[in-house]
Design an enzyme around this catalytic site. Structure first.
Site, short mmCIF file in Angstrom:
data_model
loop_
_atom_site.label_atom_id
_atom_site.label_comp_id
_atom_site.label_asym_id
_atom_site.label_seq_id
_atom_site.Cartn_x
_atom_site.Cartn_y
_atom_site.Cartn_z
N LYS A 196 -83.27 -45.51 -30.82
CA LYS A 196 -84.69 -45.20 -30.59
C LYS A 196 -84.84 -43.90 -29.80
O LYS A 196 -85.69 -43.07 -30.11
CB LYS A 196 -85.36 -46.37 -29.85
CG LYS A 196 -85.55 -47.61 -30.73
CD LYS A 196 -85.97 -48.85 -29.95
CE LYS A 196 -86.00 -50.08 -30.85
NZ LYS A 196 -86.23 -51.34 -30.10
N GLN A 206 -86.56 -53.33 -23.90
CA GLN A 206 -85.71 -53.85 -24.97
C GLN A 206 -85.53 -55.36 -24.82
O GLN A 206 -85.15 -55.84 -23.76
CB GLN A 206 -84.35 -53.13 -24.99
CG GLN A 206 -83.43 -53.57 -26.11
CD GLN A 206 -83.97 -53.22 -27.51
OE1 GLN A 206 -84.57 -52.16 -27.71
NE2 GLN A 206 -83.81 -54.13 -28.46
N ASP A 253 -95.04 -50.71 -27.95
CA ASP A 253 -94.20 -51.64 -28.70
C ASP A 253 -95.00 -52.91 -29.07
O ASP A 253 -94.50 -53.77 -29.81
CB ASP A 253 -92.98 -52.01 -27.85
CG ASP A 253 -91.79 -52.50 -28.69
OD1 ASP A 253 -91.71 -52.13 -29.88
OD2 ASP A 253 -90.96 -53.25 -28.15
#
Lengths: 277, 277
Positions: A49, A93, A116
């Protein structure tokens, strides 16, 4: 349904917007990536990413935290990032370790930096059709369907899986586009009979080859959101591809779309926070 | 499935808790009811809710606002109530008039005072199984199912309707209890075929006698959340009752449960805010 080409185009557009933002404000969009512990898959995902961000002109600020971190220390760190005007988007994450209250950590992300799409705020926004960021994988799925001219309205969409950042929001986005939506999961009885009704099938169950061709309605659109070692998805492609009208490959289907949406939303967040829109 | 007796028991319990709170703190639980305009049905609903509160030892503070009020003036008023420590729960009677952004008004309700379960915070909490208040009608439906020993796990629940405070949360609560959940609505094609699969049917579509006996799977549990003039629900009871194993009457089914949950949550909110738990 190839996600690679579409993802590349979305990233190119995001890169152009990022350059424009930087040109007009002197500041590049910045994504904070928060990694707890050193799980090899997580390390790889975050590295990937960050590399994509860099290529697109998005700065990334990496925050590596020990696996032993407490929930309160983690939420404090994320709150700092939420309050930091130099950070425009935050990615925590997943997973963060069992001793940590992941929900509390997600909720520390300010809604306007939740690129996200993991906060309850973002979920409710997706569910009610309000402005906000989408969860990246479900958002990527919707863009793929649009790209391939799949109109959800009036179709029966079956979502297998109900996680807070994949199955549940995918169903809500499809419902928002007027699909009839069925959620299936580990307690569902007669799963095959239900899956066989799907005009649009979203496999988000996290089990390799869980869905086979025999379960697929001829002519269905099949979205495989699973990823397992050895390029295996939740759908058995060998048997499914002949029945499906459209199917996403693994890899190269949903995966690249997830990162593309992350980048697009980071640039969008930066533009809004920097007053460029 | 009779809601009247169960609702009475819930209200009796709430009244006892309200008396206990008052005895220990000197303060009775207080619900603020906000009514915009003078729609006769809304006036009646609010009057009924206030009367039930009073009988149960819950104070109500009524705020009557002109139909012409602006979104900003309404949200300001609700924010005041959210900030007022003498108010423990807030009910904004729906609908508020077309010129008003109802979502903005709902969002002005502090989550810990959202005893009617209308905020995005409460919706996400219901969806993810987090602590929070439930939307009253869906919450009442779940209590009715429990009362009658209906176990949602593994059952196919079909929810017809997808409004933010009825259909959507009802589906999420059923999903949280491990039902397989299908959302149907005005764009659903082949509605009868899907409804006929329902082990548990929640009719929340807002159209009189929309579902008839022919659509009901023999032995199904039928929950009619509709209410129309003349004691008519969304389900045609005359034809449905012989096929259903259990069915809620209109009136006396879901209706009384909605108010009971409102009162129970108001008392719960007051207890928490006053430090009595």
């Amino acid at each position: 349904m190839d996600g690679t080409g579409l993802a590349r185009r979305i990233i190119d557009t995001s890169a152009a917007t990022a350059a424009d933002i930087r040109g007009r404000t002197g500041t590049a969009p910045c994504l904070a990536t928060v990694l707890v512990g050193e799980d090899p898959a997580s390390v790889t995902y975050v590295r990937m990413k960050r590399a994509r961000c860099e290529k697109a002109g998005i700065r990334s600020r990496h925050v590596a935290l020990p696996a032993s971190i407490s929930t309160s220390a983690l939420t404090e760190k994320i709150t700092e990032l939420s309050d930091d005007p130099a950070v425009h988007g935050i990615l925590l994450q997943h997973p963060v370790g069992r001793h940590i209250d992941e929900r509390a950590a997600f909720e520390a992300i300010a809604p306007d930096k939740d690129v996200d799409g993991v906060t309850t705020h973002s979920f409710a926004a997706m569910s009610f059709g309000l402005p906000g960021f989408v969860s990246c994988t479900p958002g990527g799925i919707m863009r793929l369907l649009d790209e391939y001219g799949v109109e959800p309205a009036g179709k029966h969409a079956v979502v297998v899986g109900r996680s807070p950042i994949l199955g549940k929001p995918a169903g809500m986005l499809l419902l928002g586009r007027n699909a009839t939506v069925t959620y299936c999961h580990s307690h569902t009885s007669g799963l095959s009979d239900i899956v066989r009704q799907a005009d649009i099938l979203v496999a988000a169950v996290g089990r390799p080859h869980f869905i086979t061709g025999a379960d697929i309605k001829p002519g269905a659109v099949v979205v495989d959101a699973g990823y397992h070692p050895g390029n295996v998805g939740d759908v058995d492609h060998a048997s499914a591809r002949d029945r499906a009208a459209l199917i996403t490959p693994v890899p190269g289907g949903v995966g690249p779309m997830t990162i593309a949406v992350l980048l697009a939303q980071t640039v969008e967040a930066a533009g809004r926070q920097l007053g460029v829109n």
